[in-house]
Design a protein around this motif. Structure first.
Motif, PDB file in Angstrom:
ATOM      1  N   UNK A 274       2.533  96.880 -92.169  1.00 39.93           N
ATOM      2  CA  UNK A 274       1.338  96.649 -92.987  1.00 39.93           C
ATOM      3  C   UNK A 274       0.395  95.648 -92.316  1.00 39.93           C
ATOM      4  N   UNK A 275       0.682  95.277 -91.079  1.00 39.36           N
ATOM      5  CA  UNK A 275      -0.157  94.308 -90.389  1.00 39.36           C
ATOM      6  C   UNK A 275      -0.110  92.938 -91.033  1.00 39.36           C
ATOM      7  N   UNK A 276       1.100  92.490 -91.387  1.00 44.58           N
ATOM      8  CA  UNK A 276       1.272  91.239 -92.125  1.00 44.58           C
ATOM      9  C   UNK A 276       1.262  90.036 -91.204  1.00 44.58           C
ATOM     10  N   UNK A 277       0.594  88.988 -91.637  1.00 43.53           N
ATOM     11  CA  UNK A 277       0.679  87.678 -90.998  1.00 43.53           C
ATOM     12  C   UNK A 277       0.599  86.629 -92.078  1.00 43.53           C
ATOM     13  N   UNK A 278       1.420  85.584 -91.959  1.00 45.50           N
ATOM     14  CA  UNK A 278       1.364  84.534 -92.972  1.00 45.50           C
ATOM     15  C   UNK A 278       0.275  83.507 -92.675  1.00 45.50           C
ATOM     16  N   UNK A 279      -0.436  83.661 -91.543  1.00 48.21           N
ATOM     17  CA  UNK A 279      -1.492  82.716 -91.164  1.00 48.21           C
ATOM     18  C   UNK A 279      -1.020  81.267 -91.336  1.00 48.21           C
ATOM     19  N   UNK A 280       0.165  81.010 -90.834  1.00 45.90           N
ATOM     20  CA  UNK A 280       0.761  79.705 -91.048  1.00 45.90           C
ATOM     21  C   UNK A 280       0.334  78.645 -90.069  1.00 45.90           C
ATOM     22  N   UNK A 281      -0.334  79.020 -88.999  1.00 45.76           N
ATOM     23  CA  UNK A 281      -0.688  78.023 -87.989  1.00 45.76           C
ATOM     24  C   UNK A 281      -1.858  78.536 -87.160  1.00 45.76           C
ATOM     25  N   UNK A 282      -2.411  77.642 -86.324  1.00 48.84           N
ATOM     26  CA  UNK A 282      -3.470  78.054 -85.410  1.00 48.84           C
ATOM     27  C   UNK A 282      -2.973  79.135 -84.465  1.00 48.84           C
ATOM     28  N   UNK A 283      -1.713  79.089 -84.089  1.00 47.87           N
ATOM     29  CA  UNK A 283      -1.170  80.101 -83.185  1.00 47.87           C
ATOM     30  C   UNK A 283      -1.171  81.472 -83.835  1.00 47.87           C
ATOM     31  N   UNK A 284      -0.777  81.551 -85.124  1.00 45.23           N
ATOM     32  CA  UNK A 284      -0.776  82.849 -85.804  1.00 45.23           C
ATOM     33  C   UNK A 284      -2.191  83.360 -86.002  1.00 45.23           C
TER      34      UNK A 284
END
Length: 363
Positions: A274-284
């Motif tokens: 589903x193209x998931x990312x938790x956007x948890x950091x600048x790296x993500x």
């Protein structure tokens, strides 16, 4: 399922009270990550709301946030009735936040099925995601606690994992028993998790009947549930007063640790891509934004020579990099962050040090 697509028995709860310290210096106490727009366009909170109202009516979408953020959240989501905004007077983690929402929902609808969603995730394929939410809501109606698992794309050490009873393929249509929750592993353990086929990233998205969560909270966090039930009961106009009086009695604990790791009713769905990312950091964040041929992501003016894999966000000046790789450089009017990309998960160490050194004005 007891209800249609927009039936009154479906409720969504957006958890939007976190500080997002791993997006410092952009994210601040009064303007945390969920109220920023790191991808451009709408804020992360607004994106989450828009995504969810394809499965839930706006009047059945709740937001649990810090009391100090209520005005900003209300301004960002004017479609959400004020009675659906929960302002926590103190931070107590996701278990009390989700539990209070469940208690309030139960007061209106004893048959309700609810989903719990972080406010700061990115979903690349929203159509496939909506189908997954439908499956999760259906599975939750079987008196189970449902968690969405994401197939690991790499041996990630910054995420928790869920372990299925058997190896499972992403997109498997049926819920499968979850046997264990695993905390953030070291690199070698994460590599073993990826090879196993039974361990998936814990996406932090949960589905259950409100009554089932109430039963599990009464079983595993009885004092917390007693306080939450007292807050939810009584006159709706006085809930703020009851929150101030009783919310501090709640345990400071996540849903994962307080309920799911202790319950024998946890099942999971292995999400398709589903193209998931938790956007948890600048790296993500860097993985989602356009990059040059050398893997640099520079949304602000820059000159990059023999440099690769860097993330730059310095709007006030032209930045030149020479012979450096894998750095994060972010500037605000009062602060500048420079760190290796692999350290971006550890920015809480910086914010803790700022607090200890009496630089709280930078938080």
């Amino acid at each position: 399922m007891r209800s249609g697509l927009h039936g009154p028995q479906r409720h969504a709860v957006i958890i939007a009270g976190g500080r997002g310290v791993r997006f410092w210096p952009r994210s601040r106490i009064e303007r945390p990550k969920q109220l920023l727009a790191p991808l451009g366009g709408p804020t992360l909170l607004r994106r989450t709301f828009e995504r969810l109202r394809n499965s839930f009516p706006a009047e059945n979408i709740w937001v649990a946030t810090a009391q100090r953020l209520l005005e900003a959240v209300s301004s960002e989501l004017p479609e959400v009735p004020s009675g659906r905004l929960i302002g926590e007077p103190v931070a107590r983690g996701t278990a009390p936040a989700a539990g209070l929402a469940a208690a309030l929902i139960l007061d209106q609808d004893p048959d309700a099925v609810m989903g719990v969603f972080p406010a700061d995730h990115h979903i690349g394929n929203e159509q496939r995601y909506h189908e997954l939410v439908e499956s999760a809501l259906t599975a939750a109606d079987a008196d189970r606690l449902i968690v969405l698992g994401i197939q690991p794309q790499r041996p990630e050490t910054g995420f928790g994992y869920i372990e299925f009873a058997d190896p499972i393929q992403p997109g498997h249509s049926q819920a499968v028993k979850v046997t264990r929750f695993r905390e953030k592993p070291d690199r070698r353990t994460a590599e073993r998790f990826v090879r196993s086929g039974r361990l998936y990233w814990n996406s932090g998205q949960f589905f259950w009947r409100a009554a089932v969560l109430a039963e599990e909270m009464l079983r595993h966090l009885p004092d917390t549930w007693t306080a939450l039930a007292a807050i939810a009961g009584g006159d709706a106009g006085e809930i703020g007063e009851r929150l101030a009086q009783r919310y501090r009695e709640c345990a400071h604990v996540s849903v994962d640790t307080g309920i799911l790791e202790r319950s024998d009713r946890v099942w999971g769905l292995a999400a398709p891509n589903i193209g998931w990312s938790d956007l948890g950091s600048w790296e993500s964040l860097q993985t989602l934004l356009p990059k040059d041929a050398d893997g640099n992501c520079a949304p602000t003016p820059s000159t990059l020579v023999r440099s690769s894999g860097n993330y730059l966000d310095v709007p006030s000046k032209h930045v030149a990099l020479l012979g450096v790789s894998d750095l994060v450089i972010v500037e605000t009017p009062d602060a500048l962050l420079v760190c290796p990309r692999h350290e971006a998960q550890n920015l809480s160490e910086v914010t803790s040090s700022l607090a200890d050194d009496d630089h709280k004005h930078l938080l």
